[in-house]
Design an enzyme around this catalytic site. Structure first.
Site, PDB file in Angstrom:
ATOM      1  N   SER A  40       3.735  -1.300   4.105  1.00 33.08           N
ATOM      2  CA  SER A  40       3.721  -2.679   4.596  1.00 33.08           C
ATOM      3  C   SER A  40       4.030  -3.675   3.485  1.00 33.08           C
ATOM      4  O   SER A  40       3.447  -3.624   2.405  1.00 33.08           O
ATOM      5  CB  SER A  40       2.354  -3.020   5.200  1.00 33.08           C
ATOM      6  OG  SER A  40       2.088  -2.202   6.318  1.00 33.08           O
ATOM      7  N   GLN A  67       0.842  -1.203   0.000  1.00 36.56           N
ATOM      8  CA  GLN A  67       0.000   0.000   0.000  1.00 36.56           C
ATOM      9  C   GLN A  67       0.872   1.246   0.000  1.00 36.56           C
ATOM     10  O   GLN A  67       1.589   1.505   0.963  1.00 36.56           O
ATOM     11  CB  GLN A  67      -0.915   0.003   1.225  1.00 36.56           C
ATOM     12  CG  GLN A  67      -1.861   1.189   1.302  1.00 36.56           C
ATOM     13  CD  GLN A  67      -2.833   1.076   2.470  1.00 36.56           C
ATOM     14  OE1 GLN A  67      -2.655   0.254   3.360  1.00 36.56           O
ATOM     15  NE2 GLN A  67      -3.860   1.884   2.465  1.00 36.56           N
ATOM     16  N   GLY A  68       0.828   2.020  -1.092  1.00 37.20           N
ATOM     17  CA  GLY A  68       1.616   3.238  -1.206  1.00 37.20           C
ATOM     18  C   GLY A  68       0.789   4.469  -0.906  1.00 37.20           C
ATOM     19  O   GLY A  68       0.383   5.201  -1.835  1.00 37.20           O
ATOM     20  N   TYR A  69       0.539   4.715   0.362  1.00 31.98           N
ATOM     21  CA  TYR A  69      -0.260   5.873   0.785  1.00 31.98           C
ATOM     22  C   TYR A  69       0.593   6.910   1.517  1.00 31.98           C
ATOM     23  O   TYR A  69       0.849   7.992   1.025  1.00 31.98           O
ATOM     24  CB  TYR A  69      -1.408   5.416   1.687  1.00 31.98           C
ATOM     25  CG  TYR A  69      -2.694   5.032   0.971  1.00 31.98           C
ATOM     26  CD1 TYR A  69      -2.705   4.683  -0.370  1.00 31.98           C
ATOM     27  CD2 TYR A  69      -3.899   4.993   1.654  1.00 31.98           C
ATOM     28  CE1 TYR A  69      -3.880   4.322  -1.023  1.00 31.98           C
ATOM     29  CE2 TYR A  69      -5.089   4.640   1.019  1.00 31.98           C
ATOM     30  CZ  TYR A  69      -5.069   4.306  -0.321  1.00 31.98           C
ATOM     31  OH  TYR A  69      -6.238   3.950  -0.951  1.00 31.98           O
ATOM     32  N   SER A  70       1.039   6.575   2.718  1.00 34.96           N
ATOM     33  CA  SER A  70       1.713   7.555   3.579  1.00 34.96           C
ATOM     34  C   SER A  70       3.042   8.014   2.990  1.00 34.96           C
ATOM     35  O   SER A  70       3.730   7.285   2.268  1.00 34.96           O
ATOM     36  CB  SER A  70       1.960   6.962   4.970  1.00 34.96           C
ATOM     37  OG  SER A  70       0.756   6.699   5.634  1.00 34.96           O
ATOM     38  N   SER A 109      -4.508   8.529  12.431  1.00 34.76           N
ATOM     39  CA  SER A 109      -4.256   8.742  13.853  1.00 34.76           C
ATOM     40  C   SER A 109      -5.543   9.117  14.593  1.00 34.76           C
ATOM     41  O   SER A 109      -6.548   9.523  13.996  1.00 34.76           O
ATOM     42  CB  SER A 109      -3.227   9.851  14.044  1.00 34.76           C
ATOM     43  OG  SER A 109      -3.781  11.103  13.690  1.00 34.76           O
ATOM     44  N   ASN A 110      -5.495   8.980  15.915  1.00 36.66           N
ATOM     45  CA  ASN A 110      -6.651   9.359  16.739  1.00 36.66           C
ATOM     46  C   ASN A 110      -7.083  10.789  16.471  1.00 36.66           C
ATOM     47  O   ASN A 110      -8.285  11.089  16.379  1.00 36.66           O
ATOM     48  CB  ASN A 110      -6.304   9.204  18.223  1.00 36.66           C
ATOM     49  CG  ASN A 110      -6.410   7.771  18.709  1.00 36.66           C
ATOM     50  OD1 ASN A 110      -6.690   6.857  17.934  1.00 36.66           O
ATOM     51  ND2 ASN A 110      -6.180   7.570  19.998  1.00 36.66           N
ATOM     52  N   GLU A 139     -10.981  -1.336   4.351  1.00 39.18           N
ATOM     53  CA  GLU A 139     -10.005  -1.660   5.388  1.00 39.18           C
ATOM     54  C   GLU A 139     -10.629  -1.566   6.779  1.00 39.18           C
ATOM     55  O   GLU A 139     -10.347  -2.391   7.647  1.00 39.18           O
ATOM     56  CB  GLU A 139      -8.812  -0.702   5.295  1.00 39.18           C
ATOM     57  CG  GLU A 139      -7.742  -0.954   6.352  1.00 39.18           C
ATOM     58  CD  GLU A 139      -6.578   0.008   6.250  1.00 39.18           C
ATOM     59  OE1 GLU A 139      -5.479  -0.348   6.692  1.00 39.18           O
ATOM     60  OE2 GLU A 139      -6.769   1.138   5.725  1.00 39.18           O
TER      61      GLU A 139
END
Length: 416
Positions: A181, A146-149, A395-396, A264
């Site tokens: 990942s 997964q190429g997101y962040s 994130s939260n 997800e």
């Protein structure tokens, strides 16, 4: 009970269930029997392997197990039959996750393809893309990352700056992704990048399918607190992919990216909750054995953890039905719950939780990390791994902003 040919991929499990009395009971018995008969021999050594913080364990063997599951018809259960799935009902998918966890079967290696990209292609992809990529996910012959962040765009996904330009029938990519990942073992990555120069935020983004085995891509594993390297940083230096390997329209990648995140945080978390329940059971059993359960504070925290797990289960239908903000609420629920479970496990173990072996272990049976690393016990791995739960996947702070702005209608946070 009626028999069921589980290896027959032409069998639509949903249609079979609708026409079969006591279908769930038959299905449960079939899953349990198959796992009992097949998680044996060399596969028996994989029981309980590959969980959080232990992704390096027996990777090659777990990959073969996943392919064995595929040959028996156990992958992509919820996909439509016409796309290689089984058309399983939601209840059947829950049953499978429960029986899989009960059998202590190993962690799967194809989650990103089976639970995230596959459903996204079914929803947004072209027929050519479905025919090209879905079979490789079903039979676990192609793995995905997964190429997101990015270093400057973690939870704020709309800030990605990795760019792509279309030249001579191919997309040319430049930039960097991080926390990617399984990029060191995957053949492909789905990449969110900016394809309209000068665009900002959600505009001008595209969702590309990119082969990782090429000169223009460098993958560097990142060592985590657990000593393993599930995550990676990936550099794109004029990397290329074909022009037709874009999901959705050019510049229209944001809805596709958000659709994938919905998958997800939706049905795919059902199996995660089953795993959480088993972890809580194990922590409770440990507390009972070593006397920690006699401590009123520990007993109260275990009871609260049980209540929290029930809250997650009760909230699951809202996520599956895509109620506004439900996925953000779900992320907050499970991330905080799992982080607290890691802390609880350390307190149940007591002072011994701070003590680790003073030697490295050589020859750990895996083929994707350095075989020399400090060996942690299962509770130490759980604790260290769960420190990231409230950060990755949104994130939260970001989840609370989404709930406040998009659900409650509160004023948007000022952006610098």
């Amino acid at each position: 009970m009626a028999s069921i040919d589980l290896a027959d991929r032409s069998l639509d499990l949903g249609e079979w269930a609708a026409a079969t009395p006591d279908a769930d009971a038959v299905f449960t018995a079939a899953v349990r029997e198959w796992l009992t008969e097949n998680l044996v021999g060399d596969f028996a050594a994989l029981r309980g392997r590959g969980g959080p913080g232990s992704e390096h364990e027996f990777f090659a063997q777990r990959l073969e197990w996943d392919r064995y599951l595929a040959r028996a018809g156990w992958t992509c259960l919820g996909w439509p039959v016409r796309h290689g799935g089984r058309g399983a009902t939601l209840d059947q998918r829950i049953i499978f996750h429960q029986e899989y966890a009960r059998a202590d079967a190993p962690a799967r290696v194809n989650h990103l393809g089976e639970e995230l990209l596959g459903p996204t292609l079914i929803e947004f992809g072209t027929e050519e893309q479905k025919q090209r990529f879905l079979p490789g996910i079903v039979d676990v012959t192609e793995l995905w990352a997964q190429g997101y962040s990015e270093p400057g765009a973690g939870s704020d996904l709309a800030a990605v700056s990795t760019s792509a330009r279309l030249e001579d029938g191919r997309w040319h990519l430049d930039g960097q992704k991080i926390w990617t990942s399984l990029a060191h073992v995957a053949q492909w990555a789905f990449v969110l990048c900016r394809t309209e120069p000068g665009s900002t935020r959600h505009h001008g983004l595209s969702f590309l399918l990119v082969p990782l085995d090429q000169d223009g891509i460098t993958v560097r594993p990142i060592q985590q607190l657990t000593g393993t390297s599930e995550f990676n940083e990936v550099f794109f230096d004029d990397a290329v992919t074909d022009a037709d390997l874009i999901v959705g329209e050019p510049g229209g990648g944001w809805p596709v990216a958000m659709g994938l995140l919905q998958f997800e945080r939706g049905v795919s978390t059902l199996g995660q909750q089953v795993g959480f329940a088993r972890e809580l059971e194990a922590v409770t059993a440990l507390a009972r054995r070593n006397g920690a359960l006699d401590n009123p504070e520990i007993a109260t925290r275990i009871a609260r953890a049980g209540i929290g797990l029930r809250v997650m289960r009760a909230h699951a239908p809202a996520v599956i039905d895509a109620a506004p903000g439900a996925d953000s609420v779900a992320k907050l629920l499970w991330a905080n719950w799992h982080r607290d479970l890691g802390e609880l496990a350390m307190d149940v173990v007591g002072a011994a939780s701070l003590i680790g072996p003073d030697a490295t272990v050589e020859g750990v049976p895996n083929d994707i990390t350095d075989p020399e690393h400090v060996e942690l016990d299962e509770w130490q791995r759980l604790y260290l791994f769960t420190r990231a739960d409230t950060i990755y996947g949104g994130s939260n702070e970001v989840q609370r902003n989404i709930i406040a702005e998009r659900v409650l209608g509160l004023p948007r946070e000022a952006r610098v």
